[in-house]
Design a protein around this motif. Sequence first.
Motif, PDB file in Angstrom:
ATOM      1  N   UNK A   1       1.035  -1.206  -0.003  1.00  0.00           N
ATOM      2  CA  UNK A   1       0.064  -0.071  -0.098  1.00  0.00           C
ATOM      3  C   UNK A   1       0.984   1.364   0.236  1.00  0.00           C
ATOM      4  N   UNK A   2       0.555   2.175  -0.936  1.00  0.00           N
ATOM      5  CA  UNK A   2       1.483   3.289  -1.032  1.00  0.00           C
ATOM      6  C   UNK A   2       0.998   4.244   0.301  1.00  0.00           C
ATOM      7  N   UNK A   3       1.929   5.532   0.337  1.00  0.00           N
ATOM      8  CA  UNK A   3       1.488   6.379   1.211  1.00  0.00           C
ATOM      9  C   UNK A   3       0.002   7.174   1.110  1.00  0.00           C
ATOM     10  N   UNK A   4       0.057   7.306  -0.417  1.00  0.00           N
ATOM     11  CA  UNK A   4      -1.219   8.008  -0.545  1.00  0.00           C
ATOM     12  C   UNK A   4      -2.555   6.904  -0.402  1.00  0.00           C
ATOM     13  N   UNK A   5      -2.413   5.651  -0.719  1.00  0.00           N
ATOM     14  CA  UNK A   5      -3.339   4.592  -0.551  1.00  0.00           C
ATOM     15  C   UNK A   5      -3.587   4.560   1.203  1.00  0.00           C
ATOM     16  N   UNK A   6      -2.563   4.388   1.860  1.00  0.00           N
ATOM     17  CA  UNK A   6      -2.739   4.165   3.022  1.00  0.00           C
ATOM     18  C   UNK A   6      -3.479   5.570   3.729  1.00  0.00           C
ATOM     19  N   UNK A   7      -3.244   6.674   3.329  1.00  0.00           N
ATOM     20  CA  UNK A   7      -4.032   7.790   3.642  1.00  0.00           C
ATOM     21  C   UNK A   7      -5.263   7.948   3.535  1.00  0.00           C
ATOM     22  N   UNK A   8      -5.621   7.309   2.295  1.00  0.00           N
ATOM     23  CA  UNK A   8      -6.974   7.285   1.949  1.00  0.00           C
ATOM     24  C   UNK A   8      -7.881   6.127   2.539  1.00  0.00           C
ATOM     25  N   UNK A  34      -6.927   2.988  20.922  1.00  0.00           N
ATOM     26  CA  UNK A  34      -6.460   1.688  20.558  1.00  0.00           C
ATOM     27  C   UNK A  34      -6.415   1.550  18.992  1.00  0.00           C
ATOM     28  N   UNK A  35      -7.370   2.391  18.604  1.00  0.00           N
ATOM     29  CA  UNK A  35      -7.421   2.515  16.822  1.00  0.00           C
ATOM     30  C   UNK A  35      -6.171   3.337  16.449  1.00  0.00           C
ATOM     31  N   UNK A  36      -6.063   4.260  17.060  1.00  0.00           N
ATOM     32  CA  UNK A  36      -4.768   4.974  16.814  1.00  0.00           C
ATOM     33  C   UNK A  36      -3.574   4.327  16.852  1.00  0.00           C
ATOM     34  N   UNK A  37      -3.357   3.667  17.920  1.00  0.00           N
ATOM     35  CA  UNK A  37      -2.247   2.871  17.979  1.00  0.00           C
ATOM     36  C   UNK A  37      -2.077   1.745  16.900  1.00  0.00           C
ATOM     37  N   UNK A  38      -3.293   1.167  16.521  1.00  0.00           N
ATOM     38  CA  UNK A  38      -3.437   0.288  15.517  1.00  0.00           C
ATOM     39  C   UNK A  38      -3.022   0.638  14.221  1.00  0.00           C
ATOM     40  N   UNK A  39      -3.385   1.978  13.818  1.00  0.00           N
ATOM     41  CA  UNK A  39      -3.084   2.649  12.742  1.00  0.00           C
ATOM     42  C   UNK A  39      -1.478   2.837  12.561  1.00  0.00           C
ATOM     43  N   UNK A  40      -1.018   3.209  13.804  1.00  0.00           N
ATOM     44  CA  UNK A  40       0.376   3.471  13.794  1.00  0.00           C
ATOM     45  C   UNK A  40       1.221   2.286  13.654  1.00  0.00           C
ATOM     46  N   UNK A  41       0.740   1.029  14.148  1.00  0.00           N
ATOM     47  CA  UNK A  41       1.584  -0.281  13.708  1.00  0.00           C
ATOM     48  C   UNK A  41       1.305  -0.665  12.344  1.00  0.00           C
ATOM     49  N   UNK A  42      -0.130  -0.104  11.789  1.00  0.00           N
ATOM     50  CA  UNK A  42      -0.241  -0.501  10.359  1.00  0.00           C
ATOM     51  C   UNK A  42       0.739   0.410   9.391  1.00  0.00           C
ATOM     52  N   UNK A  43       0.949   1.594   9.903  1.00  0.00           N
ATOM     53  CA  UNK A  43       1.752   2.629   8.961  1.00  0.00           C
ATOM     54  C   UNK A  43       3.004   1.669   8.685  1.00  0.00           C
ATOM     55  N   UNK A  44       3.666   1.410   9.914  1.00  0.00           N
ATOM     56  CA  UNK A  44       5.071   0.561   9.520  1.00  0.00           C
ATOM     57  C   UNK A  44       4.763  -0.581   8.852  1.00  0.00           C
ATOM     58  N   UNK A  45       3.689  -1.081   8.712  1.00  0.00           N
ATOM     59  CA  UNK A  45       3.417  -2.350   7.765  1.00  0.00           C
ATOM     60  C   UNK A  45       2.728  -2.016   6.426  1.00  0.00           C
ATOM     61  N   UNK A  46       2.551  -0.697   6.413  1.00  0.00           N
ATOM     62  CA  UNK A  46       1.816  -0.496   5.174  1.00  0.00           C
ATOM     63  C   UNK A  46       2.005  -1.049   3.782  1.00  0.00           C
TER      64      UNK A  46
END
Length: 165
Positions: A1-8, A34-46
């Motif tokens: 997932x690209x940065x733009x796709x992740x942001x979307x 917890x949702x924000x923390x999950x997104x932070x973790x997802x960002x590292x695995x985007x």
Amino acid sequence: MTVEEFEEFYAQTVARLTGQLYVMLGDLHEAQDVVQEAFVRAWARRRQLDRGRQPEAWIRTVAWRLAVSRWRFGRRSAEAWKRTGAPPDVAGPGPGEIVLVEALRGLPDRQRRAVALHYLCDLTVEQIAAETGMSASTVKTHLTRARTALADRLQDPRMEEAPGA
């Protein structure tokens, strides 16, 4: 997932996921955390997240697991307090502490940090310089200026009165 796709993806799903976790947890603040923390973790695995592999489910699962971990920690903490007893009552800060804190707040950040490291943490000038990246002479300058400013701010008005007045 690209940065733009992740942001979307984030923009499209954060409110829905927060609402779902809110219903599951019964606590909006906790759900948001917890949702924000999950997104932070997802960002590292985007790059590994793929829309076909249900990234929303992955985030929801991670958020749920984070909430469960927090519950367990809270329960263990509560059990520990029961075993050891409640913490002793601690008196609030007295007038002297309040005046000192206000005086410290009035210092520039670097001076306040130098004073705290020197007087509260018992670090030498050289240790402060190494920790902060300042030169030893700069640390000395900040300490001197801070002491001068604190002396002015912490003068006892009773001491300024003339002895025979």
